[in-house]
Design an enzyme around this catalytic site. Structure first.
Site, mmCIF file in Angstrom:
data_model
loop_
_atom_site.group_PDB
_atom_site.id
_atom_site.type_symbol
_atom_site.label_atom_id
_atom_site.label_comp_id
_atom_site.label_asym_id
_atom_site.label_seq_id
_atom_site.Cartn_x
_atom_site.Cartn_y
_atom_site.Cartn_z
ATOM 1 N N GLU A 38 -6.295 -49.800 -35.367
ATOM 2 C CA GLU A 38 -5.879 -48.605 -34.637
ATOM 3 C C GLU A 38 -7.088 -47.848 -34.061
ATOM 4 O O GLU A 38 -8.055 -47.563 -34.778
ATOM 5 C CB GLU A 38 -5.069 -47.681 -35.579
ATOM 6 C CG GLU A 38 -4.580 -46.402 -34.932
ATOM 7 C CD GLU A 38 -3.743 -46.616 -33.674
ATOM 8 O OE1 GLU A 38 -2.887 -47.517 -33.670
ATOM 9 O OE2 GLU A 38 -3.965 -45.882 -32.687
ATOM 10 N N THR A 82 -0.524 -47.538 -28.263
ATOM 11 C CA THR A 82 -0.311 -48.679 -29.160
ATOM 12 C C THR A 82 0.743 -49.627 -28.619
ATOM 13 O O THR A 82 0.565 -50.855 -28.623
ATOM 14 C CB THR A 82 0.152 -48.199 -30.552
ATOM 15 O OG1 THR A 82 -0.926 -47.539 -31.202
ATOM 16 C CG2 THR A 82 0.592 -49.365 -31.427
ATOM 17 N N ASP A 258 -6.796 -51.415 -30.304
ATOM 18 C CA ASP A 258 -5.717 -51.242 -29.319
ATOM 19 C C ASP A 258 -6.112 -50.388 -28.117
ATOM 20 O O ASP A 258 -5.696 -50.664 -26.994
ATOM 21 C CB ASP A 258 -4.421 -50.725 -29.968
ATOM 22 C CG ASP A 258 -4.528 -49.355 -30.616
ATOM 23 O OD1 ASP A 258 -5.659 -48.901 -30.920
ATOM 24 O OD2 ASP A 258 -3.471 -48.734 -30.848
ATOM 25 N N HIS A 259 -6.910 -49.351 -28.340
ATOM 26 C CA HIS A 259 -7.286 -48.438 -27.248
ATOM 27 C C HIS A 259 -8.383 -47.517 -27.759
ATOM 28 O O HIS A 259 -8.766 -47.583 -28.923
ATOM 29 C CB HIS A 259 -6.080 -47.629 -26.747
ATOM 30 C CG HIS A 259 -5.306 -46.960 -27.846
ATOM 31 N ND1 HIS A 259 -5.782 -45.885 -28.549
ATOM 32 C CD2 HIS A 259 -4.093 -47.257 -28.389
ATOM 33 C CE1 HIS A 259 -4.892 -45.528 -29.461
ATOM 34 N NE2 HIS A 259 -3.868 -46.348 -29.406
HETATM 35 C C1 GP9 Z 1 2.340 -45.363 -35.101
HETATM 36 C C2 GP9 Z 1 1.358 -45.964 -34.227
HETATM 37 C C3 GP9 Z 1 0.549 -45.035 -33.395
HETATM 38 O O1 GP9 Z 1 3.422 -46.105 -35.506
HETATM 39 O O2 GP9 Z 1 1.354 -47.294 -34.018
HETATM 40 O O3 GP9 Z 1 0.676 -45.240 -32.027
HETATM 41 P P1 GP9 Z 1 -0.276 -44.514 -30.964
HETATM 42 O O4 GP9 Z 1 -0.146 -43.023 -31.169
HETATM 43 O O5 GP9 Z 1 -1.678 -44.976 -31.207
HETATM 44 O O6 GP9 Z 1 0.228 -44.967 -29.648
HETATM 45 MN MN MN Z 2 -2.758 -46.768 -31.166
#
Ligand code: GP9
Ligand code: MN
Length: 432
Positions: A38, A82, A258-259
């Site tokens: 994340e 995400t 992811d970002h």
């Molecule tokens: C929560 C998560 C966060 O389930 O995957 O997503 P994001 O805020 O990073 O898009």
């Molecule tokens: Mn994310």
């Protein structure tokens, strides 16, 4: 519709990059474990804060010959964050110009996604492990449409207060508590672990914080290193489990960020920690910061190491299919195999900006990647080349949008592919 679909088919066929023979099938038949890091940016890799490595375990993976580690891999997400990353990685189509594709189209659309493809082409079982509620980003619906057989969401874990961070179960518990489900999956499996602890605003209970924060004065920048270190420890422990259980030797482990974790505006606070000055920080620098890790760890491989070709999230699915020895040419994908000699190294961002191995083009301004300087008078060769890349990026993004907003995959059934029947999956009672 059929004219639109034909345009997509033609683009995909022309853009298709055939597999690199040396890489095709090198991970054939192995379990695939995807670890979603994340908000994890590439600059953390091998970075030392006050002489201390922030993510020593991930660094050891990155620097290993058993890992194909990408130094120039970019996130390409839009507002779906995400969920856009997940969508690109598993369908090789882009997220939408606004909003999240998962949320807006994910319940209705036809998908030809990694879990279904791997199940049908090579008998893989599929599962997602994620310690947040299953409705977040509409995952409950989307995963069924992708053909995920199992989805272990928060309801499968003990989520008492001390085990939670803002977006769900803390990563160490996620990995630990998932093992009992993982062990019941028929092999080979394709599994995805979505971590959450390293998420803005990067808060962590002091009992879990095992790394000194930075001191830029911006709390979310300072604590980013603390939660990244926690994530690193969680992954190391999980790898230890994989080795002990024997799963490790039969698996390929893919890790990706992811970002961004630090936004463009907060980059000004981060700049000094990267040896840069906030006063000269530019859009060029913001774009370079969109690098995220992409690592393919193949136990026993000795020919890995750092790869310098440019690519992004859109390229993951064709790359993975080819590593597993699966032909990708019948699928409508916008990315190309990162290992292919024909791989397209122009990386499109969702807003139409793009990056090539030599140039970064952000809202019309051209920067030289070597120096970061603005190229005010490009040669004719360069300006023709960049005009062509710009056009391709636009075409690619708009064809992806047409494909998704018109749900065109419902009219396209690739050879050897049976459309997914989401009603086959029920995530409420699995292995109970
Ligand atoms: C929560 C998560 C966060 O389930 O995957 O997503 P994001 O805020 O990073 O898009
Ligand atoms: Mn994310």
């Amino acid at each position: 519709n059929s004219a639109d679909l034909n345009k997509v088919i033609n683009f995909a066929q022309e853009h298709y990059a055939k597999p690199n023979e040396q890489m095709f099938g090198v991970a054939k038949g192995k379990n695939v474990i995807v670890i979603h890091l994340e908000s994890f940016q590439q600059f953390l890799i091998n970075y030392k804060l006050n002489d201390q490595e922030v993510t020593p375990f991930l660094n050891s993976l990155y620097n290993s010959k058993q890992t194909y580690s990408f130094a120039n891999f970019f996130n390409q997400v839009g507002q779906g964050k995400t969920s856009d990353a997940e969508n690109m990685l598993e369908t090789s189509t882009y997220g939408l110009p606004q909003g999240s594709l998962f949320s807006t189209l994910g319940s209705e659309n036809t998908f030809q996604a990694a879990p279904a493809i791997l199940n049908q082409e090579a008998g893989y079982t599929s599962a997602v492990f994620h310690g947040n509620v299953g409705s977040f980003w509409n995952r409950n619906d989307v995963y069924k449409n992708m053909g995920y057989q199992y989805f272990f969401d928060a309801s499968y874990y003990d989520t008492s207060a001390e085990r939670l961070s803002e977006y769900g179960l803390k990563d160490k518990y996620l990995f630990h508590d998932s093992v009992k489900y993982l062990e019941q999956l028929q092999q080979p499996f394709y599994t995805k672990f979505i971590t959450v602890t390293n998420h803005f605003p990067y808060t962590l209970d002091s009992a879990d914080a095992d790394f000194p924060a930075a001191n830029t004065g911006e709390a979310s920048v300072d604590n980013y290193f603390v939660t990244a270190h926690y994530l690193d420890q969680a992954i190391e422990t999980f790898f230890n489990y994989l080795k002990k259980s024997g799963l490790y030797d039969n698996s390929v482990i893919i890790l990706y960020g992811d970002h961004y974790g630090i936004s463009d505006s907060r980059n000004l606070k981060l700049a000094s920690l990267l040896g840069k000055s906030a006063s000269t920080w530019s859009d060029f620098d913001n774009t370079q910061m969109q690098r995220v890790p992409f690592m393919i760890h193949i136990p026993g491989q000795e020919n890995g190491g750092v790869q310098t070709q440019y690519g992004g999230e859109i390229d993951v699915l064709p790359t993975l299919l080819h590593l597993l020895g699966i032909n990708s040419s019948a699928y409508l994908q916008f990315g190309t195999d990162l290992f292919s000699k024909e791989h397209d190294q122009t990386v499109a961002f969702r807003n139409g900006s793009f990056i090539t191995p030599k140039y970064t083009v952000v809202s019309g301004t051209i920067y030289d990647n070597q120096t970061g300087a603005v190229v005010t008078h490009p040669s004719k060769v360069v300006s023709d080349y960049l005009a062509e890349q710009k056009q391709k990026v636009r075409t690619e993004l708009s064809l992806s949008d047409t494909l998704n907003t018109k749900n065109l995959l419902r009219f396209y059934v690739p050879a050897h592919f049976t459309p997914v029947d989401p009603s086959l999956y029920d995530y409420k009672k699995q292995f109970e």
